[in-house]
Design a protein around this motif. Structure first.
Motif, PDB file in Angstrom:
ATOM      1  N   HIS A  23      40.148  44.596  47.601  1.00 46.73           N
ATOM      2  CA  HIS A  23      40.293  43.290  46.965  1.00 46.73           C
ATOM      3  C   HIS A  23      38.978  42.834  46.342  1.00 46.73           C
ATOM      4  O   HIS A  23      37.903  43.095  46.881  1.00 46.73           O
ATOM      5  N   MET A  24      39.097  42.142  45.219  1.00 46.19           N
ATOM      6  CA  MET A  24      37.933  41.589  44.546  1.00 46.19           C
ATOM      7  C   MET A  24      38.087  40.079  44.443  1.00 46.19           C
ATOM      8  O   MET A  24      39.120  39.578  43.981  1.00 46.19           O
ATOM      9  N   ILE A  25      37.064  39.375  44.897  1.00 48.70           N
ATOM     10  CA  ILE A  25      37.010  37.918  44.742  1.00 48.70           C
ATOM     11  C   ILE A  25      36.094  37.657  43.554  1.00 48.70           C
ATOM     12  O   ILE A  25      34.889  37.921  43.625  1.00 48.70           O
ATOM     13  N   SER A  87      32.298  43.266  36.562  1.00 55.44           N
ATOM     14  CA  SER A  87      32.585  44.621  36.076  1.00 55.44           C
ATOM     15  C   SER A  87      32.073  45.690  37.035  1.00 55.44           C
ATOM     16  O   SER A  87      32.722  46.726  37.223  1.00 55.44           O
ATOM     17  N   ALA A  88      30.928  45.468  37.680  1.00 58.01           N
ATOM     18  CA  ALA A  88      30.390  46.454  38.625  1.00 58.01           C
ATOM     19  C   ALA A  88      31.263  46.544  39.874  1.00 58.01           C
ATOM     20  O   ALA A  88      31.551  47.642  40.362  1.00 58.01           O
ATOM     21  N   VAL A  89      31.701  45.407  40.388  1.00 57.76           N
ATOM     22  CA  VAL A  89      32.561  45.408  41.579  1.00 57.76           C
ATOM     23  C   VAL A  89      33.909  46.044  41.253  1.00 57.76           C
ATOM     24  O   VAL A  89      34.424  46.864  42.007  1.00 57.76           O
ATOM     25  N   GLU A  90      34.461  45.718  40.099  1.00 63.88           N
ATOM     26  CA  GLU A  90      35.735  46.319  39.693  1.00 63.88           C
ATOM     27  C   GLU A  90      35.608  47.829  39.537  1.00 63.88           C
ATOM     28  O   GLU A  90      36.466  48.582  40.006  1.00 63.88           O
ATOM     29  N   SER A  91      34.538  48.274  38.906  1.00 61.90           N
ATOM     30  CA  SER A  91      34.304  49.709  38.742  1.00 61.90           C
ATOM     31  C   SER A  91      34.157  50.402  40.092  1.00 61.90           C
ATOM     32  O   SER A  91      34.712  51.479  40.314  1.00 61.90           O
ATOM     33  N   SER A  92      33.420  49.782  41.007  1.00 64.40           N
ATOM     34  CA  SER A  92      33.228  50.367  42.327  1.00 64.40           C
ATOM     35  C   SER A  92      34.534  50.461  43.104  1.00 64.40           C
ATOM     36  O   SER A  92      34.819  51.479  43.739  1.00 64.40           O
ATOM     37  N   LEU A  93      35.332  49.404  43.070  1.00 61.46           N
ATOM     38  CA  LEU A  93      36.624  49.429  43.756  1.00 61.46           C
ATOM     39  C   LEU A  93      37.538  50.508  43.174  1.00 61.46           C
ATOM     40  O   LEU A  93      38.128  51.301  43.917  1.00 61.46           O
ATOM     41  N   ALA A 109      45.772  51.721  48.486  1.00 65.40           N
ATOM     42  CA  ALA A 109      46.310  50.377  48.358  1.00 65.40           C
ATOM     43  C   ALA A 109      46.065  49.911  46.920  1.00 65.40           C
ATOM     44  O   ALA A 109      45.107  50.364  46.282  1.00 65.40           O
ATOM     45  N   PRO A 110      46.897  49.014  46.424  1.00 69.32           N
ATOM     46  CA  PRO A 110      46.605  48.468  45.097  1.00 69.32           C
ATOM     47  C   PRO A 110      45.340  47.609  45.158  1.00 69.32           C
ATOM     48  O   PRO A 110      45.048  47.005  46.183  1.00 69.32           O
ATOM     49  N   ILE A 111      44.613  47.585  44.065  1.00 62.33           N
ATOM     50  CA  ILE A 111      43.444  46.723  43.980  1.00 62.33           C
ATOM     51  C   ILE A 111      43.930  45.338  43.574  1.00 62.33           C
ATOM     52  O   ILE A 111      44.591  45.183  42.553  1.00 62.33           O
ATOM     53  N   THR A 112      43.613  44.364  44.402  1.00 64.94           N
ATOM     54  CA  THR A 112      44.027  42.994  44.151  1.00 64.94           C
ATOM     55  C   THR A 112      42.815  42.137  43.808  1.00 64.94           C
ATOM     56  O   THR A 112      41.678  42.545  44.087  1.00 64.94           O
ATOM     57  N   ARG A 113      43.058  40.983  43.219  1.00 64.36           N
ATOM     58  CA  ARG A 113      41.929  40.108  42.882  1.00 64.36           C
ATOM     59  C   ARG A 113      42.343  38.652  42.900  1.00 64.36           C
ATOM     60  O   ARG A 113      43.483  38.314  42.625  1.00 64.36           O
ATOM     61  N   THR A 114      41.356  37.816  43.253  1.00 64.89           N
ATOM     62  CA  THR A 114      41.561  36.369  43.203  1.00 64.89           C
ATOM     63  C   THR A 114      40.380  35.753  42.523  1.00 64.89           C
ATOM     64  O   THR A 114      39.349  36.374  42.353  1.00 64.89           O
TER      65      THR A 114
END
Length: 114
Positions: A23-25, A87-93, A109-114
Motif C-alpha cells: 500500500h502507498m499513502i 513516483s519513487a515509492v510507487e516504483s519501489s512497490l 497482493a494488488p498495490i493499493t493507494r490512499t
C-alpha cells in the motif's frame, strides 16, 4: 451446548510465500508521519510479506528500485515501511511485488493507494 461440551477451535499459522499487503499513502499529513516516526515525505510505502524473512529481500529490492528511505524492517512480522516521493515509492512497490512474484514465486497482493 452445555458448559462441559464447549467447542474448541485450534488455529495454526502456516506461512506461504506471499505479499499480503502493498500500500502507498500519498501525501501523508505531517501528524501521521510524526505518529509513526518517519520524516514527512511525499509518500509512505507499506508492505507485509510472509514468511517474515521475506521482508529482508523485499527491503533490498525496494531500496534498489527507487530513491526511498527504509524506515522500518521487521523480519519477524514481515513488515517494511519506506518513504520517498510518490513516483519513487510507487516504483519501489511495483518492482518489489513483481520481483517477488516472478523470481521467487510469491503470491502477490494488488498495490493499493490512499
Amino acid at each position: 451446548m452445555s458448559s462441559d461440551n464447549k467447542e474448541r477451535i485450534i488455529q495454526e499459522y502456516v506461512p506461504g510465500k506471499q505479499v499480503t499487503l502493498a500500500h502507498m499513502i500519498c501525501h501523508p499529513k505531517p501528524e501521521l508521519c510524526t505518529l509513526i516516526g518517519v520524516e514527512s515525505s511525499g509518500a509512505i510505502g507499506i508492505m507485509t510479506i510472509t514468511p517474515g524473512e521475506g521482508a529482508i529481500i523485499a527491503a533490498d529490492i525496494a531500496s534498489k528500485a527507487g530513491a526511498v528511505t527504509m524506515d522500518f524492517i521487521d523480519r519477524f512480522t514481515g513488515c517494511i515501511l519506506f518513504t520517498g516521493d510518490v513516483s519513487a515509492v510507487e516504483s519501489s512497490l511495483t518492482t518489489t511485488v513483481r520481483t517477488l512474484n516472478e523470481v521467487l514465486g510469491f503470491f502477490k497482493a494488488p498495490i493499493t493507494r490512499t
